[in-house]
Design a protein around this motif. Structure first.
Motif: not given
Length: 201
Positions: A117-121
């Motif tokens: 999982m990648t959390t964006l700005p």
């Protein structure tokens, strides 16, 4: 006689020189990625580009990409984790734009599959599935890797079903299958014999 023996050796070596080490890249998009603790599965994803094996082919629908991983080993569906090897992975062509009609690659996940999982700005999330593959193509054994990126799930987390934004699968030829080597080798021997007879005539 020595010339015929040399020709036989060259005939068997040539296919390996041509195919071993080459690679084919398959690109896909769309489709539904479903998941539970039993594994992740992709269905309905469209193959739109094939790059390698002597050319680059694109089209709106060249076939499909589908797979199923092993069960969840660690982590979770929501925050990311690792799935077991095994399962299956299939790329199929539909005969469009010069792509063969039928199975282009079929195999399994050869090692643990990572689910990241990648959390964006802006606080929204994307998920990426990455896994190593082993299997067969049309007349060859191969290893490869696939990377599948989901559409943005917003500020919520993966809830068991989402869409694929884009995917890429790179397949590297290891060794042509023995049947392919023998067939091409026999053909080259026959051609050599014909040329030899013509030169003597």
């Amino acid at each position: 006689m020595k010339k015929l023996v040399l020709l036989a050796v060259l005939a068997l070596a040539l296919p390996t020189a041509v195919f071993a080490g080459s690679s084919i890249d398959y690109s896909n998009s769309g489709g539904t990625l479903s998941g539970s603790n039993s594994g992740l599965s992709l269905s309905g994803s469209v193959l739109f580009a094939v790059n390698g094996n002597g050319g680059f082919i694109t089209g709106s629908n060249l076939g499909s990409v589908s797979f199923e991983t092993g069960a969840l080993l660690s982590g979770s569906l929501q925050i990311g984790g690792t799935f077991a090897s095994g399962g299956w992975f299939t790329i199929t062509g539909n005969g469009s734009n010069g792509v063969p009609n039928g199975t282009l690659f079929t195999g399994t996940f050869s090692g643990p599959v990572t689910w990241t999982m990648t959390t964006l700005p802006n606080g929204t999330h994307n998920y990426t599935l990455t896994g190593a593959l082993t299997g067969t193509g049309s007349g060859y054994s191969a290893v490869g890797v696939t990377v599948q990126l989901t559409v943005n799930t917003g500020k919520g987390f993966f809830n068991g079903c989402t869409k694929i934004s884009s995917g890429d699968t790179n397949v590297n030829v290891v060794v042509p299958e023995p049947g392919s080597l023998s067939l091409l080798g026999t053909g080259l021997l026959a051609m050599g014999g014909m040329i030899r007879r013509k030169l003597k005539a």
